[in-house]
Design a protein around this motif. Sequence first.
Motif, PDB file in Angstrom:
ATOM      1  N   LEU A  68      10.055   7.886 -10.065  1.00 55.02           N
ATOM      2  CA  LEU A  68       9.755   7.678 -11.476  1.00 55.02           C
ATOM      3  C   LEU A  68       9.180   8.899 -12.177  1.00 55.02           C
ATOM      4  O   LEU A  68       8.940   8.851 -13.380  1.00 55.02           O
ATOM      5  CB  LEU A  68       8.781   6.506 -11.625  1.00 55.02           C
ATOM      6  CG  LEU A  68       9.413   5.120 -11.586  1.00 55.02           C
ATOM      7  CD1 LEU A  68       8.346   4.057 -11.592  1.00 55.02           C
ATOM      8  CD2 LEU A  68      10.338   4.936 -12.783  1.00 55.02           C
ATOM      9  N   PHE A 230      19.347  -2.169  -7.382  1.00 55.36           N
ATOM     10  CA  PHE A 230      18.006  -1.896  -6.845  1.00 55.36           C
ATOM     11  C   PHE A 230      17.913  -2.262  -5.369  1.00 55.36           C
ATOM     12  O   PHE A 230      17.041  -1.753  -4.662  1.00 55.36           O
ATOM     13  CB  PHE A 230      16.924  -2.596  -7.678  1.00 55.36           C
ATOM     14  CG  PHE A 230      16.542  -1.804  -8.884  1.00 55.36           C
ATOM     15  CD1 PHE A 230      15.686  -0.714  -8.772  1.00 55.36           C
ATOM     16  CD2 PHE A 230      17.056  -2.110 -10.134  1.00 55.36           C
ATOM     17  CE1 PHE A 230      15.347   0.042  -9.880  1.00 55.36           C
ATOM     18  CE2 PHE A 230      16.715  -1.359 -11.250  1.00 55.36           C
ATOM     19  CZ  PHE A 230      15.863  -0.282 -11.122  1.00 55.36           C
ATOM     20  N   LEU A 238      10.917   4.735  -4.797  1.00 52.19           N
ATOM     21  CA  LEU A 238      10.053   4.218  -5.859  1.00 52.19           C
ATOM     22  C   LEU A 238       8.642   3.935  -5.368  1.00 52.19           C
ATOM     23  O   LEU A 238       7.780   3.549  -6.147  1.00 52.19           O
ATOM     24  CB  LEU A 238      10.654   2.951  -6.462  1.00 52.19           C
ATOM     25  CG  LEU A 238      11.971   3.182  -7.213  1.00 52.19           C
ATOM     26  CD1 LEU A 238      12.631   1.864  -7.556  1.00 52.19           C
ATOM     27  CD2 LEU A 238      11.721   3.985  -8.475  1.00 52.19           C
ATOM     28  N   HIS A 239       8.417   4.097  -4.072  1.00 54.69           N
ATOM     29  CA  HIS A 239       7.084   3.758  -3.565  1.00 54.69           C
ATOM     30  C   HIS A 239       6.514   4.877  -2.721  1.00 54.69           C
ATOM     31  O   HIS A 239       5.888   4.638  -1.699  1.00 54.69           O
ATOM     32  CB  HIS A 239       7.141   2.458  -2.780  1.00 54.69           C
ATOM     33  CG  HIS A 239       7.636   1.309  -3.597  1.00 54.69           C
ATOM     34  ND1 HIS A 239       6.895   0.749  -4.608  1.00 54.69           N
ATOM     35  CD2 HIS A 239       8.812   0.654  -3.588  1.00 54.69           C
ATOM     36  CE1 HIS A 239       7.598  -0.215  -5.178  1.00 54.69           C
ATOM     37  NE2 HIS A 239       8.768  -0.293  -4.575  1.00 54.69           N
ATOM     38  N   VAL A 298      17.243   5.508 -13.515  1.00 56.66           N
ATOM     39  CA  VAL A 298      16.961   5.100 -12.127  1.00 56.66           C
ATOM     40  C   VAL A 298      18.182   4.432 -11.486  1.00 56.66           C
ATOM     41  O   VAL A 298      18.565   4.794 -10.362  1.00 56.66           O
ATOM     42  CB  VAL A 298      15.717   4.183 -12.071  1.00 56.66           C
ATOM     43  CG1 VAL A 298      15.480   3.709 -10.650  1.00 56.66           C
ATOM     44  CG2 VAL A 298      14.501   4.925 -12.566  1.00 56.66           C
TER      45      VAL A 298
END
Lengths: 892, 67
Positions: A68, A230, A238-239, A298
């Motif tokens: 992000l 996703f 994303l983490h 994304v």
Amino acid sequence: MRSANLVLAIALIYVAVLFALAYVGDRRARSGRLGWLQSPLVYTLSISVYCSSWTFYGAVGSAARSGLEFATIYLGPTLIFAGWWLLLRKLVRIGHLHGITSIADMISSRYGKSAPLAALVTLISVVVSMPYIALQLKAITTSFQVVGNAGPDPLAGLPIAGPDFRLGFWITVGLAIFSVLFGTRNIDAKEQHPGVVAAIAFEAVVKLAALVVVGVLVVWGIGGGPTAIFAHAPPELLHAPDAFGSRWITTTFLAAAAIVCLPREFHVIVVESSDERQQRTASWLFPLYLFLTCLFIVPIAIAGIAFLPAGSNPDMFVLTLPMWAGHDAVAMFAFLGGFSSATSMVIVSCIAISTMVSNHIVMPIALQLNWVRESVSGEIRGLLMSSRRISICVLLMLGFLYFRLSGSPGALASIGLIAFAGVAQFLPSLVGGLFWRHANVGGALVGLAAGAGLWAYTLLLPNFGFIVTPDVVESGLFGLAWLRPQALFGLNGMDPLVHSVFWSLGVNTFLFAAVSLAREPRPLERLQSTLFVDVFRAPADTASIVMRRTAPVQELSVLAQRILGEYEAREFFRQAASAQNLGVDTPIADDTFITQLERKLAGSVGAASARALVSQVVTVETISLDELMKIADETQRVRAYSQELEEKSRQLGEAVERLKQLDSQKDEFLSQVSHEVRTPMASIRSFSEILRHTPDLKPEKAARFVRIINEESERLTRLLDSTLDLNMLERGEAPVDVTLIDPEVALENSIRVCQGLVATTKVRLSSGERVAGVTVRANADRIAQVFINLISNAIKYNTSPRPQVHVTSRIHEGTYEVLISDNGPGIRPEERERIFSKFVRGWAHTQTGASGAGLGLTISWQILRHLGGSLTLAEGSDSGACFRVALPVTAP
Amino acid sequence: MKPPPTSGRLRDAAALLPVLGVALLMPPVIRIFAADVEFAGLPLIVIYVFGVWLGLIAAAALLARRL
């Protein structure tokens, strides 16, 4: 079907369309029909020149590499626009009032029209534009290679080994021609380009539409819906554990700074704006544009990682995904979108920076070397025009050099961030200058130079590898470890970007503030500071009040013609003359006129050069410090005065409240007094009437009536006495002779008097523990009045079957205290507050038939107040009431 | 063009909106939503960032209309 030639043809057709649009726009503007060209929508779309190919291609690349983080580049500007009321509004207002032409002009104008400062800002802008333009060249070159990759299987060539620099060079040449044709077709007096704005607004629509079309294709055409896309996301994308750390904060901050500090953004937001309505709309519409731009980034990144062969260049996913899926038309549209984003950025950057170079570097040199002194009409315009054209070519060549020389291929986003960190150096001087009165040119120069130097050493140069070699990066300049560019002064373990921003902006801000504080500003600096900081308060023509100048009007006219052109100069002089009501075509060169002319010229050549030009003609110039101080004081005074007014009105409000309260108390008092008087008066009247009209009344009955009349008039007298007494006590007029007395004597007398009252009832009046030998400063009669009042109240209102009243006295912490308690109905909690007020009677009087005006306690309370003591209701008595009389003890 | 008189509360709100945005989008608050949780098939953090973004746009639009 795709071939390099076809792609080239489409690109050229697209450019032709843009030219047509710009032509139409300029035609409309020249005939005064600006209309939609000035609409908030077109303004907002032109601001989106912010989204260059870094956004179009690089955002997906950034998302594929670090999740992000790409969004921070758009969240920063969102925050600035959402808060437009604070910063942008002021910036634009100043820009309008002072005819600001660029960010260099803005900063130099604020700091006393300093030419060196303008030159420094220009120089930094040129250096910063190198990586930024290189980024666009790289993106266009690579996209050209990708989309024009002819052959049986277009994807065979993916990933492309490296950019084709020969192609890159010709693209640079093409862009240079394109920008020169676009940006320097005319020099407008206000440095506005309505045609260009129309073209870039169109490009903004194309690039957003292209990105959305690719996004929709990827999500619903290839991916099978958002959820399915996703599901493909790599878990660490994303983490990542440190996704929201110092880098997140730094990139958001840099993006927020860039939206006002980038020369091209400053140009479209401030220079091209026409009224405040535009910012009002852009405050939410531009963030919305950014939001829509980012919406599909994304998913595209995830799809690229999931579907394209390993090792594909993530910066080209926007292009390669539609190609992979066999949608050639979409791929072509995406190419046009990327082309739009890059060309609009290059055009506006070139216009903005070439204006700065011609106004702040070429013009001052020309003035210094007397090139223009002897020149004929229009020559300055010619000089400006050719210097702009040359500087556009030089800028693009510098960008190409950077593209060619920067060793590592590097992601688009990381190149862009180098540029952002560079322009962020303007932030302290720009924002500080808008809000901080004492900021001055010394601080701005030193801070900017130091910040830019540190930025170049820690971030820009390590990217080249020939001045700051990998060796220097490894072990520091001259082998000094504390000079390592990415661990300056031993600060290691930081992300290089965060490290560079910390040192460069930190030192920049510190020096800006410290030098500003250490140095006294020159008069012109002080004038400009007042005009900028107080732009919403100070009158716009303040400058002409402060500056006293004289100049031969003939020479001014020659000067104006050289810069503005013959027609416009004559028009300006004619208007000024008619404003002066002279009836001739030549105005008088008074202070106001010279100031107006200088501002007009500043719109073409920048404030610093305009001042230099006018100064050549001006024979006498003084800046009236007194007037300046007066203006500065004026704004201060207005502020202080309004604060004073606020304070006064607050006090008045309070006073009015108090008066209202007193007034209603007075009304209440009057109505209560009349009520109290009416009852005895009524009975006196009725009984005397009976006596008068009934001659044959029985003598014993008549005697009873007379007694009642007598009693009632006595009660009336008592009431009036009490009221008078209270009135005098309240106004402090009661004659109270204060002497040293023994209060115990008064208490003893009072108890004795009250024994007489008790005799007719069954109340037991007892005396408990008592002190002896106390002396207080008081009046014996008044004290006795208080005691009698309290004791008789306790007797009168006692409804207990076995009524008792108990009196004690003691010394408590240097105070003589008398406690009078009873076992009657007591004082209700809700009455405790008001029991000492006038005409307030406890609920107990409703239980007994005892009469009273409700003034006794008030009088007692006032008496004690006068004597320096107090009358209070003791807390926590179980049943009945307990009053405490307290008086300070005088002698031990 | 003279701007219409504006109430002080609205102006303060306009000035504080970016502050609210910064608080919501910067650590530590954003870390709360960085947890590996899915919501209707989408990662929570994506919904959060884009949701706050949309909220800021809506608030700015409301303020711009009334300022």
